[in-house]
Design a protein around this motif. Structure first.
Motif, PDB file in Angstrom:
ATOM      1  N   TRP A 182       0.849  -1.205   0.000  1.00 34.33           N
ATOM      2  CA  TRP A 182       0.000   0.000   0.000  1.00 34.33           C
ATOM      3  C   TRP A 182       0.877   1.245   0.000  1.00 34.33           C
ATOM      4  N   VAL A 183       0.417   2.383  -0.474  1.00 33.43           N
ATOM      5  CA  VAL A 183      -0.721   2.563  -1.376  1.00 33.43           C
ATOM      6  C   VAL A 183      -0.135   2.604  -2.785  1.00 33.43           C
ATOM      7  N   VAL A 184      -0.674   1.837  -3.694  1.00 31.53           N
ATOM      8  CA  VAL A 184      -0.124   1.704  -5.042  1.00 31.53           C
ATOM      9  C   VAL A 184      -0.975   2.540  -5.995  1.00 31.53           C
ATOM     10  N   ASN A 185      -0.491   3.746  -6.300  1.00 31.46           N
ATOM     11  CA  ASN A 185      -1.244   4.683  -7.135  1.00 31.46           C
ATOM     12  C   ASN A 185      -0.521   5.075  -8.414  1.00 31.46           C
ATOM     13  N   THR A 186       0.703   4.558  -8.626  1.00 31.22           N
ATOM     14  CA  THR A 186       1.463   4.915  -9.821  1.00 31.22           C
ATOM     15  C   THR A 186       1.909   3.653 -10.561  1.00 31.22           C
ATOM     16  N   GLN A 187       2.267   3.830 -11.827  1.00 30.61           N
ATOM     17  CA  GLN A 187       2.732   2.693 -12.609  1.00 30.61           C
ATOM     18  C   GLN A 187       4.061   2.153 -12.080  1.00 30.61           C
ATOM     19  N   ASP A 188       4.932   3.025 -11.580  1.00 29.15           N
ATOM     20  CA  ASP A 188       6.193   2.557 -10.993  1.00 29.15           C
ATOM     21  C   ASP A 188       5.928   1.666  -9.785  1.00 29.15           C
ATOM     22  N   GLN A 189       4.980   2.064  -8.944  1.00 28.69           N
ATOM     23  CA  GLN A 189       4.634   1.242  -7.786  1.00 28.69           C
ATOM     24  C   GLN A 189       4.002  -0.067  -8.222  1.00 28.69           C
ATOM     25  N   GLY A 200      -1.053  -8.785  -3.645  1.00 26.43           N
ATOM     26  CA  GLY A 200      -2.046  -7.772  -3.970  1.00 26.43           C
ATOM     27  C   GLY A 200      -1.560  -6.417  -3.539  1.00 26.43           C
ATOM     28  N   ALA A 201      -2.422  -5.421  -3.736  1.00 20.65           N
ATOM     29  CA  ALA A 201      -2.066  -4.058  -3.362  1.00 20.65           C
ATOM     30  C   ALA A 201      -3.326  -3.261  -3.091  1.00 20.65           C
ATOM     31  N   THR A 202      -3.168  -2.206  -2.341  1.00 20.86           N
ATOM     32  CA  THR A 202      -4.254  -1.279  -2.055  1.00 20.86           C
ATOM     33  C   THR A 202      -4.040  -0.023  -2.893  1.00 20.86           C
ATOM     34  N   THR A 203      -5.126   0.482  -3.495  1.00 20.74           N
ATOM     35  CA  THR A 203      -5.035   1.684  -4.323  1.00 20.74           C
ATOM     36  C   THR A 203      -6.181   2.631  -4.012  1.00 20.74           C
ATOM     37  N   ASP A 204      -5.972   3.916  -4.318  1.00 21.42           N
ATOM     38  CA  ASP A 204      -7.031   4.906  -4.185  1.00 21.42           C
ATOM     39  C   ASP A 204      -7.821   5.067  -5.478  1.00 21.42           C
ATOM     40  N   TYR A 205      -7.359   4.422  -6.562  1.00 25.07           N
ATOM     41  CA  TYR A 205      -7.935   4.663  -7.878  1.00 25.07           C
ATOM     42  C   TYR A 205      -8.419   3.359  -8.517  1.00 25.07           C
ATOM     43  N   PRO A 206      -9.739   3.132  -8.518  1.00 25.41           N
ATOM     44  CA  PRO A 206     -10.289   1.868  -9.029  1.00 25.41           C
ATOM     45  C   PRO A 206      -9.915   1.558 -10.478  1.00 25.41           C
ATOM     46  N   GLU A 207      -9.653   2.596 -11.290  1.00 30.04           N
ATOM     47  CA  GLU A 207      -9.361   2.326 -12.694  1.00 30.04           C
ATOM     48  C   GLU A 207      -8.087   1.506 -12.893  1.00 30.04           C
ATOM     49  N   ILE A 208      -7.240   1.464 -11.872  1.00 27.50           N
ATOM     50  CA  ILE A 208      -6.024   0.664 -11.982  1.00 27.50           C
ATOM     51  C   ILE A 208      -6.343  -0.827 -12.042  1.00 27.50           C
ATOM     52  N   LYS A 209      -7.578  -1.171 -11.762  1.00 27.31           N
ATOM     53  CA  LYS A 209      -8.052  -2.552 -11.880  1.00 27.31           C
ATOM     54  C   LYS A 209      -7.824  -3.104 -13.285  1.00 27.31           C
ATOM     55  N   ARG A 210      -7.761  -2.211 -14.279  1.00 28.09           N
ATOM     56  CA  ARG A 210      -7.558  -2.667 -15.647  1.00 28.09           C
ATOM     57  C   ARG A 210      -6.229  -3.383 -15.828  1.00 28.09           C
ATOM     58  N   THR A 211      -5.271  -3.087 -14.959  1.00 31.17           N
ATOM     59  CA  THR A 211      -3.934  -3.670 -15.134  1.00 31.17           C
ATOM     60  C   THR A 211      -3.534  -4.633 -14.026  1.00 31.17           C
TER      61      THR A 211
END
Length: 216
Positions: A182-189, A200-211
């Motif tokens: 946590w928190v994984v909000n960037t492509q580098d992370q 797994g990882a925790t994110t603030d942005y659901p759209e990252i679910k695509r990847t």
């Protein structure tokens, strides 16, 4: 959550609609013992009110605006609003006991994982709820976090992605612990999560679910 007011029913429904695997939420006790959903210990940052949650009754908390007209939700409202599995973060032993009562009453062992920064809270919920899945969260840590998790009875460690190392990951694997970043909000992370083969990882942005597969 980065797109809706955090820890509101609106944000949880949006996370469910985005198809995320698990929804993370934070629990505190109100002055009159209700399990309310909010991240901070006070209401200042996320509502139009001021002061500690523990000094306000549920009625007082429900009168606050938590963003876009949303009310501060109670835990059982979230259970009714979404069907996605939940990870409930608790802050102390008192919250552990209140959550245990709800989990036992509603048979939530299969649906709710419990996490905490506090070893004693993890140990308490493990004692009270047979078979509960638990996770120890850590921000600043070394390999000792693995030993702490095992001692508390946790099956997972949730680790600050900015401080994670291969040494810690390998130590956790040897102890048969799952690892969440946590928190994984960037492509580098995200690339780091994949490189270390985290669970797994925790994110603030659901759209990252695509990847990838994430909690929110």
């Amino acid at each position: 959550m980065g797109l809706e007011p955090e820890n509101t029913l609106r944000s949880f429904v949006a996370a469910q609609e985005a198809g995320l695997d698990v929804i993370e939420l934070d629990l505190h006790l109100s002055k009159d013992g209700a399990l309310v959903v909010m991240h901070d210990t006070d209401v200042d940052r996320t509502t139009d009110g001021t002061g500690p949650i523990a000094e306000k009754t549920l009625e007082e908390l429900r009168a606050l605006d938590a963003g876009r007209g949303e009310r501060v939700p109670v835990f059982e409202e979230v259970l009714e609003a979404v069907r996605t599995p939940l990870q409930a973060e608790i802050k102390d032993i008192a919250a552990a006991r209140a959550l245990a009562e709800v989990m036992l009453k509603r048979d939530l062992v299969g649906r709710v994982e419990v996490s905490s920064f506090h070893d004693e809270a993890v140990a308490e919920i493990t004692r009270l709820v047979p078979g509960v899945r638990t996770a120890l969260i850590a921000s600043r840590y070394g390999t000792d976090v693995v030993d702490r998790a095992v001692e508390a009875g946790a099956a997972t460690v949730c680790l600050n992605i900015r401080r994670i190392t291969l040494e810690v990951v390998e130590h956790a694997r040897k102890a048969d612990l799952r690892i969440i970043g946590w928190v994984v909000n960037t492509q580098d992370q995200l690339r780091l999560v994949r490189a270390l083969q985290l669970d797994g990882a925790t994110t603030d942005y659901p759209e990252i679910k695509r990847t990838a597969r994430f909690t929110a």
